[in-house]
Scaffold this motif. Structure first.
Motif, PDB file in Angstrom:
ATOM      1  N   ARG A 318       0.805  -1.204   0.000  1.00  0.00           N
ATOM      2  CA  ARG A 318       0.000   0.000   0.000  1.00  0.00           C
ATOM      3  C   ARG A 318       0.845   1.264   0.000  1.00  0.00           C
ATOM      4  O   ARG A 318       1.973   1.282   0.489  1.00  0.00           O
ATOM      5  CB  ARG A 318      -0.988   0.018   1.165  1.00  0.00           C
ATOM      6  N   GLU A 319       0.275   2.314  -0.575  1.00  0.00           N
ATOM      7  CA  GLU A 319       0.912   3.621  -0.583  1.00  0.00           C
ATOM      8  C   GLU A 319       0.134   4.494   0.380  1.00  0.00           C
ATOM      9  O   GLU A 319      -1.044   4.737   0.194  1.00  0.00           O
ATOM     10  CB  GLU A 319       0.854   4.214  -1.992  1.00  0.00           C
ATOM     11  N   VAL A 320       0.795   4.930   1.413  1.00  0.00           N
ATOM     12  CA  VAL A 320       0.096   5.724   2.420  1.00  0.00           C
ATOM     13  C   VAL A 320       0.105   7.189   2.012  1.00  0.00           C
ATOM     14  O   VAL A 320       1.157   7.754   1.759  1.00  0.00           O
ATOM     15  CB  VAL A 320       0.783   5.563   3.782  1.00  0.00           C
TER      16      VAL A 320
ATOM     17  N   PRO B 119       1.809  21.325  -1.303  1.00  0.00           N
ATOM     18  CA  PRO B 119       2.642  20.312  -1.960  1.00  0.00           C
ATOM     19  C   PRO B 119       1.858  18.999  -2.053  1.00  0.00           C
ATOM     20  O   PRO B 119       1.296  18.554  -1.061  1.00  0.00           O
ATOM     21  CB  PRO B 119       3.833  20.152  -1.013  1.00  0.00           C
ATOM     22  N   ASN B 120       1.784  18.426  -3.241  1.00  0.00           N
ATOM     23  CA  ASN B 120       1.000  17.199  -3.393  1.00  0.00           C
ATOM     24  C   ASN B 120       1.804  16.094  -4.086  1.00  0.00           C
ATOM     25  O   ASN B 120       1.414  15.601  -5.134  1.00  0.00           O
ATOM     26  CB  ASN B 120      -0.301  17.473  -4.153  1.00  0.00           C
ATOM     27  N   PRO B 121       2.934  15.707  -3.477  1.00  0.00           N
ATOM     28  CA  PRO B 121       3.668  14.586  -4.075  1.00  0.00           C
ATOM     29  C   PRO B 121       2.814  13.322  -4.034  1.00  0.00           C
ATOM     30  O   PRO B 121       1.921  13.212  -3.201  1.00  0.00           O
ATOM     31  CB  PRO B 121       4.889  14.432  -3.165  1.00  0.00           C
ATOM     32  N   PHE B 122       3.091  12.399  -4.947  1.00  0.00           N
ATOM     33  CA  PHE B 122       2.402  11.121  -4.915  1.00  0.00           C
ATOM     34  C   PHE B 122       2.964  10.298  -3.767  1.00  0.00           C
ATOM     35  O   PHE B 122       4.121  10.462  -3.389  1.00  0.00           O
ATOM     36  CB  PHE B 122       2.636  10.356  -6.223  1.00  0.00           C
ATOM     37  N   PRO B 123       2.145   9.403  -3.203  1.00  0.00           N
ATOM     38  CA  PRO B 123       2.666   8.539  -2.134  1.00  0.00           C
ATOM     39  C   PRO B 123       3.594   7.468  -2.702  1.00  0.00           C
ATOM     40  O   PRO B 123       3.364   6.285  -2.558  1.00  0.00           O
ATOM     41  CB  PRO B 123       1.386   7.937  -1.529  1.00  0.00           C
ATOM     42  N   LYS B 124       4.615   7.925  -3.404  1.00  0.00           N
ATOM     43  CA  LYS B 124       5.591   7.029  -4.010  1.00  0.00           C
ATOM     44  C   LYS B 124       6.977   7.526  -3.625  1.00  0.00           C
ATOM     45  O   LYS B 124       7.105   8.523  -2.918  1.00  0.00           O
ATOM     46  CB  LYS B 124       5.456   7.067  -5.542  1.00  0.00           C
ATOM     47  N   SER B 125       7.997   6.867  -4.138  1.00  0.00           N
ATOM     48  CA  SER B 125       9.349   7.295  -3.814  1.00  0.00           C
ATOM     49  C   SER B 125       9.656   8.625  -4.515  1.00  0.00           C
ATOM     50  O   SER B 125       8.956   9.025  -5.447  1.00  0.00           O
ATOM     51  CB  SER B 125      10.355   6.235  -4.265  1.00  0.00           C
ATOM     52  N   ILE B 126      10.714   9.287  -4.059  1.00  0.00           N
ATOM     53  CA  ILE B 126      11.133  10.547  -4.666  1.00  0.00           C
ATOM     54  C   ILE B 126      11.398  10.333  -6.154  1.00  0.00           C
ATOM     55  O   ILE B 126      10.930  11.078  -7.010  1.00  0.00           O
ATOM     56  CB  ILE B 126      12.403  11.063  -3.944  1.00  0.00           C
ATOM     57  N   TYR B 127      12.116   9.246  -6.443  1.00  0.00           N
ATOM     58  CA  TYR B 127      12.449   8.922  -7.829  1.00  0.00           C
ATOM     59  C   TYR B 127      11.189   8.738  -8.664  1.00  0.00           C
ATOM     60  O   TYR B 127      11.034   9.329  -9.736  1.00  0.00           O
ATOM     61  CB  TYR B 127      13.276   7.636  -7.841  1.00  0.00           C
ATOM     62  N   ASP B 128      10.254   7.936  -8.150  1.00  0.00           N
ATOM     63  CA  ASP B 128       9.042   7.646  -8.918  1.00  0.00           C
ATOM     64  C   ASP B 128       8.173   8.889  -9.100  1.00  0.00           C
ATOM     65  O   ASP B 128       7.453   9.005 -10.088  1.00  0.00           O
ATOM     66  CB  ASP B 128       8.227   6.540  -8.244  1.00  0.00           C
ATOM     67  N   ASN B 129       8.236   9.801  -8.150  1.00  0.00           N
ATOM     68  CA  ASN B 129       7.498  11.048  -8.318  1.00  0.00           C
ATOM     69  C   ASN B 129       7.992  11.803  -9.548  1.00  0.00           C
ATOM     70  O   ASN B 129       7.201  12.294 -10.339  1.00  0.00           O
ATOM     71  CB  ASN B 129       7.654  11.929  -7.072  1.00  0.00           C
ATOM     72  N   GLN B 167      13.382   6.547  -1.206  1.00  0.00           N
ATOM     73  CA  GLN B 167      12.521   6.717  -0.031  1.00  0.00           C
ATOM     74  C   GLN B 167      11.266   7.486  -0.390  1.00  0.00           C
ATOM     75  O   GLN B 167      11.203   8.194  -1.386  1.00  0.00           O
ATOM     76  CB  GLN B 167      13.285   7.458   1.072  1.00  0.00           C
ATOM     77  N   SER B 168      10.268   7.355   0.486  1.00  0.00           N
ATOM     78  CA  SER B 168       8.987   8.004   0.220  1.00  0.00           C
ATOM     79  C   SER B 168       9.134   9.521   0.198  1.00  0.00           C
ATOM     80  O   SER B 168       9.833  10.111   1.013  1.00  0.00           O
ATOM     81  CB  SER B 168       7.968   7.631   1.296  1.00  0.00           C
ATOM     82  N   ALA B 169       8.437  10.150  -0.736  1.00  0.00           N
ATOM     83  CA  ALA B 169       8.447  11.604  -0.831  1.00  0.00           C
ATOM     84  C   ALA B 169       7.816  12.237   0.403  1.00  0.00           C
ATOM     85  O   ALA B 169       8.042  13.405   0.698  1.00  0.00           O
ATOM     86  CB  ALA B 169       7.684  12.044  -2.080  1.00  0.00           C
ATOM     87  N   GLY B 175       8.827  22.336   2.305  1.00  0.00           N
ATOM     88  CA  GLY B 175       9.511  23.075   1.255  1.00  0.00           C
ATOM     89  C   GLY B 175      10.181  22.143   0.255  1.00  0.00           C
ATOM     90  O   GLY B 175      10.169  22.388  -0.948  1.00  0.00           O
ATOM     91  N   GLN B 176      10.757  21.045   0.776  1.00  0.00           N
ATOM     92  CA  GLN B 176      11.379  20.063  -0.128  1.00  0.00           C
ATOM     93  C   GLN B 176      10.320  19.396  -0.991  1.00  0.00           C
ATOM     94  O   GLN B 176      10.524  19.165  -2.185  1.00  0.00           O
ATOM     95  CB  GLN B 176      12.115  18.997   0.692  1.00  0.00           C
ATOM     96  N   GLN B 177       9.165  19.110  -0.382  1.00  0.00           N
ATOM     97  CA  GLN B 177       8.084  18.491  -1.154  1.00  0.00           C
ATOM     98  C   GLN B 177       7.650  19.414  -2.299  1.00  0.00           C
ATOM     99  O   GLN B 177       7.395  18.960  -3.407  1.00  0.00           O
ATOM    100  CB  GLN B 177       6.868  18.199  -0.261  1.00  0.00           C
TER     101      GLN B 177
END
Lengths: 321, 285
Positions: A318-320, B119-129, B167-169, B175-177
Motif C-alpha cells: 500500500r501507498e500511504v 505540496p502534493n507529491p504522490f505517495p511514491k518514492s522521490i524517484y518515482d514522483n 525513499q517516500s516523498a 519546502g522540499q516536497q
C-alpha cells in the motif's frame, strides 16, 4: 513563589505575575449519565467479542472429539467424504475442492466487474449517474441468497450455460453456482472499492493531470495504488462471503461430495455439507454430530488464514497518503 | 478597458540597478482575449485580456475570490476537471486556441505544467514522483536516471535527496516536497509552469528558496504565479496583473475581473488605477 520573585532579581519575561483570583477547577457536575453510557458502550463492545469467543469454543470442543476418532492426517489427505454411508470415509478434500471452485469462479466474475464498476463510478460517472447507480448496486446486495440460488438452478444452469452456450452441465454444477455467487458479491467489491477510490485526495489526481497524464493512467497509477488497501479489503470481504455463502451453493452446486476436477461437474462445498447434514437428526456427542463441527472449524480456519495473508499483502503494497 | 492591455513604455531600471529584462510588449507565448469563465450559470471571471511573456514571470494578485486562481487554472484546462465550467473568449498558446475543437487537454497540460498550493507529491518514492510524468506521457527517454537527476538539480533539490531517491516523498519537509513537485513538473519539459500560491503553505526560509528557484527557472521556462503575497510578486515577477471582484447587479455573486496589468515596477510604484494603489498600499483586501 511569586512573592520571592517579586523581591529578587529579574522577573519573568514580559514582567507579568500570575493573578491570584481564587479559582476552583473541580467539576460542578458529577456527570453520572456519562458513566452509565460509558458502561453500556463497553458492554456492547464486550458482547461482540465474547460471542465470537463463544462460537470458536463451541466449534473447538466437538471438533476435538471428532479428531479423537478420526486422525487429522486422514481428514486432510483422504479424497473420499462419505461420513453418512456404511463405509465411512472422512477426507475433507472433496468439500474443499467444491468450495475452491465456486469461490474461484465467483472471484473471477466479481473482481473484474466489481472493480470496473468502482472505477467507472468514482472516476468517470457524472454525479447524477453515480447518484442513481450506487443505490441500485447496493440493492443488489440486499437480494436474499435463496433467490440467487433459485436463479442458479432454474436459469443460469439450464438456460444460459446449456441453452445459450451449449456447455454440457447437468442440473447442478459448480460453474453455475460460482457464476451466481460472483454476481452476488459484485456489490461488495464495487461499493467498498468505490469508497476507497473516492477517498483518494483530489490533489493527487490534479497533480497527475497537471503532468499531462490521461484519465486511465491517473486511475491505474495514482488512484488505484493509493486506494489499494481499501480495494484489497473489498476483495477479501467478498472472498470471505463467497467461502461462507451457503444457500446458492447448496442449491446450485449439488450435494455429491467428490473431488471436483472441472467446473462443469457438480460438487459439494463445506457450507453445502453442513447445511445438508445439520438437520437436527444427529445426536449430540456422536461422530456424525462432531463431523459438522470439524468441517465448520476448517471453514473458520481457512477464512482466518485468508484474512491474515491479505493483511500482510496489503501492508506490503500500500501507498500511504 | 485599456488598462487591461499592455501599454508601451520605456525600459525601466529598478533601484537596485537590476535591469528589467522584459521588453515593452512581451513576446507573448500565451494570450487571453476577452476570457470569461463560468461555473454553471455563475460568471466567476469577466473578460480578461492579457499576454503572458516568454521567459518572464507573470504574477496574478488580488483579494480572495477575485478569480485569479480560476484564470490560472483555465490556462492549462485544469478547470475542465470541474463539471459545469465553461470558458468563453480565446486563450491561445503560440496562436493555437487551447479550447479549440481538435485540441487534446492532455497535450495542453503536458506543455503547460502546474504546481499547486499545497505540496502534493504522490505517495511514491522521490524517484518515482519525478519519473511519473515522463512515464505516463510516453516520453522517449535514454536514461530515466539522468532525467530524474536533471529535474531534481533543476529544482535545486538534488543535493538534499540524492542519497534517498528510493525513499517516500512523504519523508521530505514541506519546502522540499514543493521543490519535488516543481522537479516533477519540469521533468516532462513543459514550456510554461503555472504556480498556484506555491509558497502559501511554506515557512519564510522555504519560500525564499522557491523564489530563488523561480528566478533561475525563468531562464528556461515561462512562469505564471498566483500569489497572496504582494512582496513576493514585487520580488519575483516581471509583470503583475491585479484582479478584483465586484458584485454583479441583482445578486450577491461577485465576478472577478482584471483591473490593471503592467510591468511589476510600474504596478508597485505608479499604478494607473486607484484600486490597484489601494490594494498594494494595504487599504483593502
Amino acid at each position: 513563589m511569586s512573592t520571592t520573585m517579586q523581591s529578587a532579581g529579574p522577573s519573568r519575561q514580559g514582567g507579568l505575575r500570575p493573578s491570584s483570583a481564587p479559582v476552583t477547577l473541580r467539576s460542578a457536575n458529577p456527570r453520572y449519565g456519562e458513566k452509565v453510557l460509558l458502561g453500556f458502550l463497553m458492554l456492547a463492545a464486550a458482547v461482540s467479542i465474547l460471542t465470537t469467543v463463544g462460537i470458536v469454543l463451541s466449534l473447538i470442543f466437538p471438533a476435538i472429539a471428532f479428531f479423537r476418532e478420526v486422525s487429522i492426517g486422514e481428514f486432510l489427505t483422504s479424497t473420499s467424504w462419505t461420513p453418512r454411508f456404511a463405509d465411512k470415509n472422512y477426507g475433507v478434500l472433496p468439500l474443499i475442492t467444491g468450495t475452491a471452485w465456486t469461490t474461484a469462479i465467483a472471484l473471477a466474475v466479481a473482481i473484474p466487474l466489481g472493480l470496473g464498476a468502482a472505477i467507472y463510478l468514482s472516476e468517470y460517472a457524472t454525479p447524477r449517474v453515480r447518484k442513481i447507480f450506487k443505490p441500485v448496486l447496493e440493492l443488489l446486495a440486499g437480494v436474499p441468497s435463496v433467490v440467487y440460488g433459485l436463479f442458479a438452478v432454474a436459469f443460469v444452469g439450464p438456460v444460459i450455460l446449456k441453452g445459450w452456450f451449449g456447455i454440457g452441465v447437468g442440473t447442478y454444477s459448480v460453474l453455475a453456482a460460482g457464476l451466481v455467487l460472483g454476481i452476488m458479491i459484485i456489490p461488495t467489491v464495487a461499493s467498498l472499492a468505490e469508497d476507497a477510490m473516492t477517498a483518494v485526495p483530489r490533489s493527487l489526481r490534479e497533480a497527475s493531470y497537471g503532468l499531462g497524464s490521461n484519465r486511465m493512467r491517473t486511475v491505474l497509477r495514482v488512484v488505484f495504488p493509493a486506494a489499494i488497501s481499501g480495494i484489497a479489503a473489498s476483495i477479501v470481504l467478498a472472498l470471505s462471503r463467497a467461502v461462507g455463502e451457503t444457500m446458492i451453493v447448496a442449491m446450485g452446486a449439488g450435494s455429491q461430495a467428490r473431488m471436483v476436477a472441472a467446473p462443469t461437474e457438480e460438487g459439494q462445498t463445506m457450507t453445502g455439507f453442513i447445511a445438508a447434514a445439520a438437520l437436527g437428526d444427529s445426536v449430540q456427542g456422536t461422530t456424525d454430530y462432531n463431523t459438522l463441527f470439524a468441517v465448520g472449524l476448517t471453514l473458520f480456519v481457512i477464512t482466518l488464514l485468508i484474512n491474515l495473508v491479505s493483511i500482510k499483502l496489503v501492508n506490503r503494497f500500500r501507498e500511504v497518503y | 478597458m485599456d488598462s487591461a492591455t499592455i501599454s508601451m513604455r520605456q525600459m525601466e531600471t529598478v533601484d537596485s540597478g537590476r535591469t528589467i529584462s522584459p521588453t515593452e510588449t512581451p513576446r507573448a507565448v500565451l494570450t487571453c482575449d476577452d476570457v470569461s469563465i463560468y461555473y454553471g450559470s455563475f460568471r466567476a471571471v469577466n473578460e480578461v485580456s492579457m499576454d503572458i511573456g516568454l521567459h518572464e514571470i507573470t504574477a496574478l494578485i488580488g483579494p480572495s475570490g477575485c478569480g485569479k486562481s480560476t484564470v490560472l487554472r483555465s490556462l492549462n484546462r485544469m478547470n475542465d476537471l470541474i463539471p459545469g465550467t465553461k470558458v468563453t473568449g480565446t486563450i491561445s498558446y503560440h496562436g493555437i486556441d487551447i479550447y479549440g475543437k481538435d485540441v487534446d487537454p492532455i497535450e495542453v497540460r503536458r506543455r503547460i505544467g502546474m504546481v499547486f498550493q499545497k505540496p502534493n507529491p504522490f505517495p511514491k518514492s522521490i524517484y518515482d514522483n519525478v519519473a511519473y510524468g515522463p512515464r505516463v506521457t510516453g516520453m522517449k527517454v535514454d536514461s530515466m536516471d539522468d532525467l530524474v537527476e536533471k529535474a531534481l538539480r533543476g529544482a535545486a533539490l538534488w543535493g538534499e535527496v540524492k542519497d534517498k531517491l528510493k525513499q517516500s516523498a512523504y519523508g521530505l519537509s514541506g519546502g522540499q516536497q514543493q521543490r519535488l513537485c516543481i522537479a516533477r513538473t519540469i521533468a516532462v519539459q513543459p514550456e510554461i509552469i503555472l504556480m498556484d500560491e506555491p509558497c502559501s503553505a511554506l515557512d519564510p526560509i522555504a519560500t525564499a528558496r522557491i523564489e530563488d528557484l523561480m528566478l533561475e527557472l525563468k531562464e528556461k521556462y515561462t512562469i505564471v504565479i498566483v500569489t497572496h503575497n504582494m512582496q513576493q510578486a514585487a520580488r519575483v515577477a516581471d509583470r503583475t496583473a491585479f484582479f478584483t471582484a465586484e458584485a454583479a447587479e441583482g445578486n450577491g455573486d461577485r465576478t472577478g475581473h482584471l483591473v490593471e496589468f503592467d510591468l511589476t515596477t510600474k504596478i508597485f510604484s505608479n499604478p494607473s488605477d486607484s484600486r490597484t494603489e489601494d490594494y498594494i498600499s494595504g487599504r483593502f483586501g
